[in-house]
Scaffold this motif. Structure first.
Motif, mmCIF file in Angstrom:
data_model
loop_
_atom_site.group_PDB
_atom_site.id
_atom_site.type_symbol
_atom_site.label_atom_id
_atom_site.label_comp_id
_atom_site.label_asym_id
_atom_site.label_seq_id
_atom_site.Cartn_x
_atom_site.Cartn_y
_atom_site.Cartn_z
ATOM 1 N N MET A 20 0.829 -1.015 -0.030
ATOM 2 C CA MET A 20 0.049 0.061 -0.031
ATOM 3 C C MET A 20 0.785 1.208 -0.145
ATOM 4 S SD MET A 20 -3.047 -1.269 -0.200
ATOM 5 C CE MET A 20 -3.713 -2.842 0.126
ATOM 6 N N ALA A 21 0.202 2.212 -0.453
ATOM 7 C CA ALA A 21 0.876 3.432 -0.632
ATOM 8 C C ALA A 21 1.608 4.126 0.869
ATOM 9 C CB ALA A 21 0.277 4.767 -1.436
ATOM 10 N N SER A 22 2.522 4.854 0.909
ATOM 11 C CA SER A 22 2.825 5.600 2.010
ATOM 12 C C SER A 22 3.597 6.769 1.546
ATOM 13 C CB SER A 22 3.772 4.666 3.115
ATOM 14 O OG SER A 22 4.919 4.529 2.428
ATOM 15 N N PHE A 23 3.476 7.578 2.536
ATOM 16 C CA PHE A 23 4.126 9.180 2.302
ATOM 17 C C PHE A 23 4.913 9.546 3.327
ATOM 18 C CE2 PHE A 23 -0.292 8.431 0.805
ATOM 19 C CZ PHE A 23 -0.099 8.509 -0.555
ATOM 20 N N VAL A 24 6.208 9.979 3.097
ATOM 21 C CA VAL A 24 7.316 9.944 3.994
ATOM 22 C C VAL A 24 7.511 11.396 4.735
ATOM 23 C CG1 VAL A 24 9.746 9.243 4.640
ATOM 24 C CG2 VAL A 24 8.020 7.750 3.077
ATOM 25 N N LEU A 25 7.757 11.469 5.735
ATOM 26 C CA LEU A 25 8.125 12.715 6.103
ATOM 27 C C LEU A 25 9.762 12.768 6.241
ATOM 28 C CD1 LEU A 25 7.229 15.543 7.476
ATOM 29 C CD2 LEU A 25 7.335 14.442 9.723
ATOM 30 N N GLN A 26 10.483 13.352 5.253
ATOM 31 C CA GLN A 26 11.860 13.334 5.116
ATOM 32 C C GLN A 26 12.504 14.435 5.445
ATOM 33 O OE1 GLN A 26 12.678 12.133 1.008
ATOM 34 N NE2 GLN A 26 12.712 10.095 1.611
ATOM 35 N N GLU B 145 8.873 -1.538 7.571
ATOM 36 C CA GLU B 145 7.561 -0.714 7.373
ATOM 37 C C GLU B 145 6.280 -1.677 7.520
ATOM 38 O OE1 GLU B 145 5.226 2.229 6.239
ATOM 39 O OE2 GLU B 145 7.366 2.266 6.737
ATOM 40 N N ALA B 146 6.771 -2.932 7.283
ATOM 41 C CA ALA B 146 5.352 -3.978 7.270
ATOM 42 C C ALA B 146 4.894 -4.269 8.846
ATOM 43 C CB ALA B 146 5.951 -5.355 6.766
ATOM 44 N N ASP C 204 14.498 4.243 21.728
ATOM 45 C CA ASP C 204 15.370 3.302 21.577
ATOM 46 C C ASP C 204 14.948 2.274 20.507
ATOM 47 O OD1 ASP C 204 13.256 2.179 23.085
ATOM 48 O OD2 ASP C 204 14.368 1.100 24.587
ATOM 49 N N VAL C 205 13.738 2.597 19.629
ATOM 50 C CA VAL C 205 13.383 1.854 18.619
ATOM 51 C C VAL C 205 13.994 2.421 17.181
ATOM 52 C CG1 VAL C 205 11.441 0.848 17.617
ATOM 53 C CG2 VAL C 205 11.436 1.348 19.987
ATOM 54 N N THR C 206 14.557 1.414 16.489
ATOM 55 C CA THR C 206 14.927 1.942 15.045
ATOM 56 C C THR C 206 13.812 1.602 14.128
ATOM 57 O OG1 THR C 206 16.254 -0.107 14.678
ATOM 58 C CG2 THR C 206 17.413 1.793 15.820
ATOM 59 N N VAL C 207 13.626 2.373 13.018
ATOM 60 C CA VAL C 207 12.602 2.001 12.046
ATOM 61 C C VAL C 207 13.232 2.211 10.784
ATOM 62 C CG1 VAL C 207 10.437 2.350 10.808
ATOM 63 C CG2 VAL C 207 10.886 2.519 13.357
ATOM 64 N N ASP C 208 13.050 1.143 9.830
ATOM 65 C CA ASP C 208 13.688 1.432 8.610
ATOM 66 C C ASP C 208 13.594 2.794 8.034
ATOM 67 O OD1 ASP C 208 14.286 -1.176 8.515
ATOM 68 O OD2 ASP C 208 12.710 -2.033 6.983
ATOM 69 N N GLY C 209 14.673 3.397 7.572
ATOM 70 C CA GLY C 209 14.911 4.483 7.211
ATOM 71 C C GLY C 209 14.826 5.890 8.090
ATOM 72 N N PHE C 210 14.450 5.594 9.404
ATOM 73 C CA PHE C 210 14.413 6.477 10.205
ATOM 74 C C PHE C 210 15.965 7.280 10.564
ATOM 75 C CE2 PHE C 210 13.718 7.567 15.285
ATOM 76 C CZ PHE C 210 13.038 9.012 14.867
ATOM 77 N N ILE D 52 5.282 -1.917 11.165
ATOM 78 C CA ILE D 52 4.686 -0.488 11.424
ATOM 79 C C ILE D 52 3.166 -0.936 11.069
ATOM 80 C CG2 ILE D 52 4.343 1.878 11.024
ATOM 81 C CD1 ILE D 52 6.585 1.456 12.509
ATOM 82 N N LYS D 53 2.870 -1.361 9.789
ATOM 83 C CA LYS D 53 1.415 -1.476 9.391
ATOM 84 C C LYS D 53 0.988 -2.478 10.159
ATOM 85 C CE LYS D 53 2.220 -0.161 4.585
ATOM 86 N NZ LYS D 53 2.073 -0.832 3.263
ATOM 87 N N GLN D 54 1.730 -3.464 10.873
ATOM 88 C CA GLN D 54 0.974 -4.823 11.686
ATOM 89 C C GLN D 54 0.581 -3.803 13.212
ATOM 90 O OE1 GLN D 54 3.012 -8.371 12.336
ATOM 91 N NE2 GLN D 54 4.037 -7.900 10.268
ATOM 92 N N LEU D 55 1.452 -3.087 13.589
ATOM 93 C CA LEU D 55 1.014 -2.267 14.778
ATOM 94 C C LEU D 55 0.056 -1.311 14.485
ATOM 95 C CD1 LEU D 55 4.604 -1.552 15.787
ATOM 96 C CD2 LEU D 55 3.103 -2.992 17.199
ATOM 97 N N ALA D 56 -0.028 -0.734 13.453
ATOM 98 C CA ALA D 56 -1.026 0.103 13.128
ATOM 99 C C ALA D 56 -2.664 -0.448 13.071
ATOM 100 C CB ALA D 56 -0.858 1.112 11.921
ATOM 101 N N ALA D 57 -2.507 -1.804 12.572
ATOM 102 C CA ALA D 57 -3.663 -2.529 12.526
ATOM 103 C C ALA D 57 -4.510 -2.805 13.827
ATOM 104 C CB ALA D 57 -3.513 -3.804 11.668
#
Length: 313
Positions: free
Chosen positions: A1-7, A132-133, A156-162, A135-140
């Motif tokens: 699904m699409a996502s839009f990033v705050l870069q 990212e996958a 203390d949590v890393t996220v892909d691209g963060f 994150i979507k599971q948590l959002a659900a």
């Protein structure tokens, strides 16, 4: 699904509120000038409408005082405040997008946001490094009907691209019943990259080196999260499914807040957030009053009626 990033762009770190910035070679001053002379195009897609619950999914360790800063911000969006300028007044700018959309598409109603449920995942159920996958599971875990689910990850949590390319994300996914639901992810950058994702409350790593501002709620990481959350909420309301209001390529859209990078008050320029209000008791900078006596810093929003960045102060 699409996502839009705050870069963010390291060379132009004051562009904290950008989504998929693809023009890093241009300097900040040029970028701001160009964006305020442009118009965000409506792509005829659906916008959020009706009663919307904003559910908060807290992933990792957050203090109760930190959670209350964010939950009070969400509660401030629909709340009338006798203290001006207010978070609710800032949010009303998004209504202008709905009036424009109504000229070409039948809209049921404006969105009415309210604080929904709060889910605590203090045991790091998916570990301390998320994709990212995940994150979507948590959002659900939040409501999947008439909801925006916000995942907030601890420092203390890393996220892909963060910290490497983004400060947060908004997008959408589908529930088991094939309903679309919008989600947002924002990370606490206090220890990982405050100079990138918590500016102007921390000295920037690159770019003009003006002194950092005092955070209005005394927490650089959480007050920075509020700025990014505010930007992403505005983008979610006006471009929830990738075919609402935005400018540029679909995979690199500028949206309601990201079209006004680094602008928080009048007179903003590269490295300077603008002329803000200052709390005489704490020296903290802010531009909006919220519920429970809170003060917040919210980003400028692109005003489609004037094709300019609209600030509260």
């Amino acid at each position: 699904m699409a996502s839009f990033v705050l870069q963010f762009v390291p060379q132009l770190v004051v562009l904290i509120s950008l989504f998929h910035l693809s023009m890093a070679a241009r300097n900040l001053e040029q970028l701001v000038q160009d964006q305020t002379s442009s118009t965000l195009r409506y792509h005829n897609g659906p916008l959020l409408y009706g009663k919307i619950s904003v559910n908060l999914i807290w992933y990792g360790q957050f203090k109760p005082a930190q959670r209350s800063i964010v939950s009070d911000f969400i509660s401030s969006l629909p709340a009338f405040s006798s203290s001006k300028p207010s978070v609710a007044g800032w949010w009303k700018t998004t209504e202008k997008y709905y009036r424009l959309a109504a000229k070409t598409r039948k809209l049921s109603s404006l969105p009415s946001l309210s604080l929904g449920k709060q889910i605590l995942d203090e045991s790091y159920s998916m570990g301390k490094s998320l994709s990212e996958a995940q994150i979507k599971q948590l959002a659900a875990k939040g409501g999947q009907s008439n909801a925006v689910n916000v995942v907030l990850t601890a420092s203390d949590v890393t996220v892909d691209g963060f910290c490497m390319s983004r400060c947060g994300t908004h997008g959408y996914s589908r529930s088991s019943k094939s309903h679309k639901f919008a989600y947002i992810w924002v990370g606490n950058s206090e220890t990982q990259c405050p100079g990138q994702c918590a500016w102007p409350f921390h000295q920037p790593i690159y770019g003009p080196q003006s002194p950092p501002l005092v955070a209005p709620n005394g927490d650089v990481g959480i007050d920075g999260m509020v700025i990014n959350l505010a930007s992403l909420l505005a983008g979610t309301a006006t471009n929830p499914f990738g075919n609402g209001f935005y400018q540029g390529a679909t995979d690199a859209p500028l949206e309601a807040a990201s079209a006004c990078p680094g602008v928080y008050g009048k007179g903003a320029y590269p490295g300077y957030a603008g002329d803000l209000l200052v709390d005489p008791a704490t020296g903290a900078s802010y531009n909006a009053h919220g519920t429970n006596g809170r003060k917040y810093l919210v980003p400028a929003l692109f005003d489609p009626a004037t094709s300019s960045c609209s600030t509260l102060v």
